[in-house]
Write a protein that holds these residues in place. Structure first.
Motif, short mmCIF file in Angstrom:
data_model
loop_
_atom_site.label_atom_id
_atom_site.label_comp_id
_atom_site.label_asym_id
_atom_site.label_seq_id
_atom_site.Cartn_x
_atom_site.Cartn_y
_atom_site.Cartn_z
N UNK A 314 -1.28 -9.43 0.00
CA UNK A 314 -0.76 -9.96 1.28
C UNK A 314 -0.27 -11.28 0.91
N UNK A 315 -0.89 -12.03 -0.04
CA UNK A 315 -0.05 -13.30 -0.41
C UNK A 315 1.28 -13.38 -0.87
N UNK A 316 1.68 -12.05 -1.68
CA UNK A 316 2.83 -12.01 -2.32
C UNK A 316 3.92 -11.06 -1.21
N UNK A 317 3.06 -10.83 -0.03
CA UNK A 317 3.72 -10.18 0.88
C UNK A 317 4.41 -8.65 0.52
N UNK A 318 3.54 -8.09 -0.42
CA UNK A 318 4.00 -6.63 -0.84
C UNK A 318 3.57 -5.65 0.03
N UNK A 319 4.50 -4.53 0.30
CA UNK A 319 3.99 -3.65 1.10
C UNK A 319 2.87 -2.73 0.85
N UNK A 320 2.28 -2.94 -0.37
CA UNK A 320 1.08 -1.96 -0.78
C UNK A 320 0.03 -2.66 -0.12
N UNK A 321 -0.14 -3.71 0.38
CA UNK A 321 -1.09 -4.26 1.36
C UNK A 321 -1.51 -3.40 2.40
N UNK A 322 -0.50 -2.88 3.34
CA UNK A 322 -0.94 -2.13 4.13
C UNK A 322 -1.74 -0.95 4.08
N UNK A 323 -1.38 -0.09 2.75
CA UNK A 323 -2.09 0.86 2.52
C UNK A 323 -3.57 0.77 1.85
N UNK A 324 -3.58 -0.51 1.50
CA UNK A 324 -5.00 -0.90 0.96
C UNK A 324 -5.90 -1.26 2.06
N UNK A 325 -5.22 -1.94 3.20
CA UNK A 325 -6.07 -2.31 4.28
C UNK A 325 -6.34 -0.97 4.95
N UNK A 326 -5.68 0.12 5.18
CA UNK A 326 -5.83 1.34 5.64
C UNK A 326 -6.95 1.80 4.91
N UNK A 327 -7.02 1.61 3.48
CA UNK A 327 -8.09 2.33 2.82
C UNK A 327 -9.41 1.71 3.06
N UNK A 328 -9.29 0.36 3.31
CA UNK A 328 -10.51 -0.52 3.46
C UNK A 328 -11.11 0.11 4.78
#
Length: 448
Positions: A314-328
């Protein structure tokens, strides 16, 4: 019957295999790279219960979603092999770990420790898993099973020391760590336990002098122990505002070994964030760290690790953050032994981290505030979990909640009374709440 380096009976007799087993035990306890030499000979010994179990443990320590698949062939061979009751019990620990049944892993580790107090590898495995669920008292209890038999073994005392430290029994922790170092001055886990004690007691200058004096002995350790002990030294540097030393420690040590390994990644994440909270310009260092973490995909092997991955993404504003948030979110909804840790601790913390990254600091402070009282349930040490407290504090300040921030900062001064970044922020907060005399007193402290 053959015995291992700790005197435990071993079914195997082949010299290369016994050497590999002993390298694993001693290397694992001492954080030396020779722990992995078992991998070089185990395929020639498919009948070894203990050797295949240890190989499977090594794969599981990847702390990644593919680890159980990589460990499975070794587990199958271990379960099919002949062995002593202790060896077969070790294989059952691996089976429970591969199956994701951590309560069973812990139960079996303690059972073995009670019956075989010289099986130090399994005691250390048990401590690792108890650490990951925040059960400090059980960590201490498990390590104490190794006494009195292990009185002359340094690694027993360093395991006991860390158990005491996590239980807030700091005098006992220091005594145990120093006993370990009397036997083996280079024991890195004893160094680590003593670093925790000194950090908690605000012995910053002493901590710097001590860790710098033993740092040369970390050069050939495995990636985790080398980078993590340097991470501890970097925390002391931050307190003294030794910015060049912090950056040098990060570049030459904390982020200089196994950059795809989970523990190295979260060490880098939390140190970069702490540097920024302390006002240090980290330049482009986030780019490499976040890119490596993005390659993991939505990794939720551990809530403690996943939250730090999320901070980087999230700090680096990478799109992979959304998938990780969904996984959490999915882990929080899934029925499992650790559902409460995911649903009631990790999920609100994740929401707070995501809000912090977008600048919604009021929301971040609210969500992190929900999670912080129970943060131990997701694992990590006191020092490591302080990362989340610092995100919360940053959100309080940026949300304009200066009075709440004052409370947090003065409490933090109980263990870092002369911390330079801390006192700079505290002076600012006293100005913000309209207490200029107190702000001046803090600035005078900084000038001393």
């Amino acid at each position: 019957m053959t015995t291992d380096c700790l005197g435990n009976p071993v079914t195997d007799t082949a010299p290369d295999l016994i050497a590999g087993i002993n390298d694993f035990i001693e290397g694992f306890l001492a954080y030396q790279t020779r722990a992995t030499t078992i991998m070089g000979c185990i395929d020639a010994h498919p009948e070894s219960c203990l050797g295949n179990t240890y190989a499977g443990f090594l794969w599981m320590f990847l702390e990644s979603p593919e680890a159980p698949t990589r460990a499975a062939p070794y587990l199958d061979r271990a379960l099919a092999a002949p062995g002593t009751a202790r060896e077969k019990a070790n294989a059952q620990v691996l089976a429970a770990w591969v199956a994701g049944d951590i309560p069973e892993v812990i139960r079996r580790c303690e059972e073995i420790a009670r019956a075989h107090p010289t099986d130090l590898a399994i005691i250390k495995f048990g401590q690792y898993h108890l650490f990951n669920i925040g059960d400090a008292a059980a960590m201490l209890r498990l390590a104490l099973h190794a006494l009195p038999e292990g009185e002359t073994t340094p690694y027993v005392h360093s395991m006991v020391a860390f158990g005491y430290e996590q239980c807030h029994l700091l005098d006992e922790a220091e005594a145990a760590a120093r006993r370990a170092m009397e036997i083996e001055p280079t024991d890195p886990w004893a160094h680590h336990a003593l670093a925790h004690v000194m950090l908690t007691q605000g012995r910053v200058d002493e901590g710097i002098a001590f860790l710098e004096s033993v740092a040369p002995s970390w050069a050939e350790l495995n990636s985790f122990m080398h980078t993590h002990n340097w991470w501890h030294l970097a925390l002391f540097y931050i307190s003294r505002d030794r910015q060049a030393d912090v950056l040098a420690a990060f570049d030459a040590h904390v982020w200089a070994r196994e950059k795809d390994y989970s523990q190295d990644q979260v060490g880098a994440v939390s140190l970069l964030a702490r540097m920024e909270f302390a006002g240090i310009d980290v330049g482009e260092r986030w780019e490499d760290v976040a890119r490596r973490i993005a390659a993991r995909g939505p990794d939720t092997v551990s809530p403690f690790l996943a939250l730090q991955y999320l901070y980087a993404l999230t700090h680096a504003q990478l799109p992979e953050a959304e998938a990780l948030m969904a996984a959490i979110r999915n882990r929080a909804a899934a029925s499992a032994h650790d559902q409460a840790a995911w649903a009631e601790v990790a999920l609100p913390a994740a929401l707070g981290i995501a809000a912090h990254a977008t600048g919604d600091h009021a929301h971040a402070a609210r969500e992190l505030g929900r999670a912080l009282p129970r943060m131990s349930e997701i694992g990590g040490s006191h020092a490591q979990r302080d990362f989340f407290d610092q995100i919360h504090l940053d959100s309080l300040v940026k949300a304009g909640r200066a009075s709440a921030a004052q409370q947090v900062l003065e409490m933090r001064r109980t263990y870092d009374p002369d911390g330079i970044p801390l006192n700079r922020l505290l002076a600012q907060v006293y100005d913000d709440v309209g207490l200029p005399d107190l702000a001046g007193r803090v600035r005078a402290r900084l000038a001393d």
